[in-house]
Scaffold this active site. Structure first.
Site, PDB file in Angstrom:
ATOM      1  N   HIS A 159      83.023  -6.469  86.240  1.00  0.00           N
ATOM      2  CA  HIS A 159      82.849  -5.883  84.746  1.00  0.00           C
ATOM      3  C   HIS A 159      84.117  -4.777  84.929  1.00  0.00           C
ATOM      4  O   HIS A 159      84.209  -3.573  85.066  1.00  0.00           O
ATOM      5  CB  HIS A 159      81.661  -4.873  84.757  1.00  0.00           C
ATOM      6  CG  HIS A 159      81.382  -4.340  83.349  1.00  0.00           C
ATOM      7  ND1 HIS A 159      82.374  -3.478  82.849  1.00  0.00           N
ATOM      8  CD2 HIS A 159      80.416  -4.664  82.429  1.00  0.00           C
ATOM      9  CE1 HIS A 159      81.852  -3.188  81.553  1.00  0.00           C
ATOM     10  NE2 HIS A 159      80.688  -3.736  81.290  1.00  0.00           N
ATOM     11  N   GLU A 263      86.466  -9.060  81.146  1.00  0.00           N
ATOM     12  CA  GLU A 263      85.278  -9.250  82.110  1.00  0.00           C
ATOM     13  C   GLU A 263      85.238 -10.772  82.375  1.00  0.00           C
ATOM     14  O   GLU A 263      84.530 -11.524  81.431  1.00  0.00           O
ATOM     15  CB  GLU A 263      84.029  -8.404  82.095  1.00  0.00           C
ATOM     16  CG  GLU A 263      84.354  -7.077  81.323  1.00  0.00           C
ATOM     17  CD  GLU A 263      83.193  -6.561  80.535  1.00  0.00           C
ATOM     18  OE1 GLU A 263      82.096  -6.869  80.836  1.00  0.00           O
ATOM     19  OE2 GLU A 263      83.479  -5.428  79.920  1.00  0.00           O
TER      20      GLU A 263
END
Ligand code: TA6
Length: 288
Positions: A159, A263
């Protein structure tokens, strides 16, 4: 000193001056400096004491992205983005330390998940997370071993919060012409006709089967970020914008202007891993 062990994190320093820091909590990369400049966003309000997932850097999402859509899924009881980012990982040492790169490893097994979350997903697993720093790249890879008696399904994602000087100057290349799932518009599937993605409102998109190479994040300067992914099918693009920024206690109201999340992961589908098998995937971030 190329690798410095501190109480709550490890600091890596490459002879070129590039550096990185990884917190044992969540094995969260919280800093990546190249040319003396911080390249990852870490909220000034990030909580770093192990009581909450770290708001910024590269949190590891495993075994569930977001929360499970199917209430009967084995991962349905897990918190948003799973347990890897809110567990304390074990230091497994330095695997490479030479002229070109420094590489360090962290481990997490099911027995190290916080007690109160162990029941949320009772599968036996072993994770090894590897961070490799060179003069202008930061590579992260994750190995997932199924040590359970049965197969299990999981999501995985890095992330990554990229630091940018001004969100209005950001453009993301390499995802044009793809269909994406728009989480802001409650998940309709939308064909992206834009040549590049620019950000002037909340954006929360999953690009399934996104290309492994050629994703560039231009932030209006001479340099760009290049993101390459291996064995990860999808790419997520997220900026909370104003309202969502104000709704996060560990994120400054104006900080949405200073970050963009791009991400790499497998989140649109689950990876099925058979008993005793190991899966691995990773991403390479490069300043070009
Ligand atoms: O990756 C984008 C996303 O799934 C967004 O929907 C938003 O929830 C973001 O992750 C942050 O999630 P967190 O649980 O860290 O607040």
């Amino acid at each position: 000193m190329p690798v410095q062990l501190l109480d709550d994190k490890v600091a890596l320093t490459h002879h070129s001056g590039a550096s990185s820091e990884v917190y044992f909590f969540g094995a969260t990369v919280t800093s990546w400096k190249v040319g003396g400049q911080e390249r990852l966003f870490l909220s000034k309000k990030a909580i770093l004491d192990g009581t909450k997932g770290i708001r910024g850097g590269i949190p590891i999402v495993f075994p569930q992205f977001a929360t499970a859509k199917d209430p009967n899924a084995a991962t349905a009881a897990l918190p948003q983005h799973g347990t890897a980012r809110i567990s304390r990982w074990e230091w497994l040492g330095t695997s490479t330390d030479n002229e070109s790169e420094i590489s360090v490893r962290f481990g997490l097994t099911d027995s190290q998940i916080p007690e109160k979350l162990k029941k949320a997903w009772q599968k036996k697993f072993k994770l090894i997370f590897i961070v490799t720093l060179t003069m202008d790249t930061l590579n992260t890879s994750l190995h997932v071993k199924n040590e359970d008696s049965d197969a299990f399904d999981f999501n995985v994602l890095f992330h990554t919060y990229f630091a940018v000087p001004d969100i209005s100057k950001v453009s993301i290349h390499g995802l044009s012409g793809l269909t994406y799932i728009d989480k802001v518009a409650n998940n309709p599937s939308i064909s992206d006709s834009q040549d590049v993605i620019t950000i002037d409102q909340e954006v929360d998109r999953i690009y399934p089967k996104a290309p492994n190479t050629g994703i560039l994040i231009d932030f209006g300067g001479k340099e760009k970020f290049a993101l390459t992914k291996t064995n990860l099918h999808d790419t997520v693009v997220w900026n909370p914008w104003i309202a969502k920024a104000e709704g996060m206690s560990d994120f400054g109201n104006e900080e949405y202007k200073k970050m963009i999340c791009v991400e790499a992961g497998t989140v649109a589908t689950y990876i099925n891993l058979k008993q005793g098998e190991t899966w691995e995937g990773g991403q390479a971030l490069k300043i070009i």
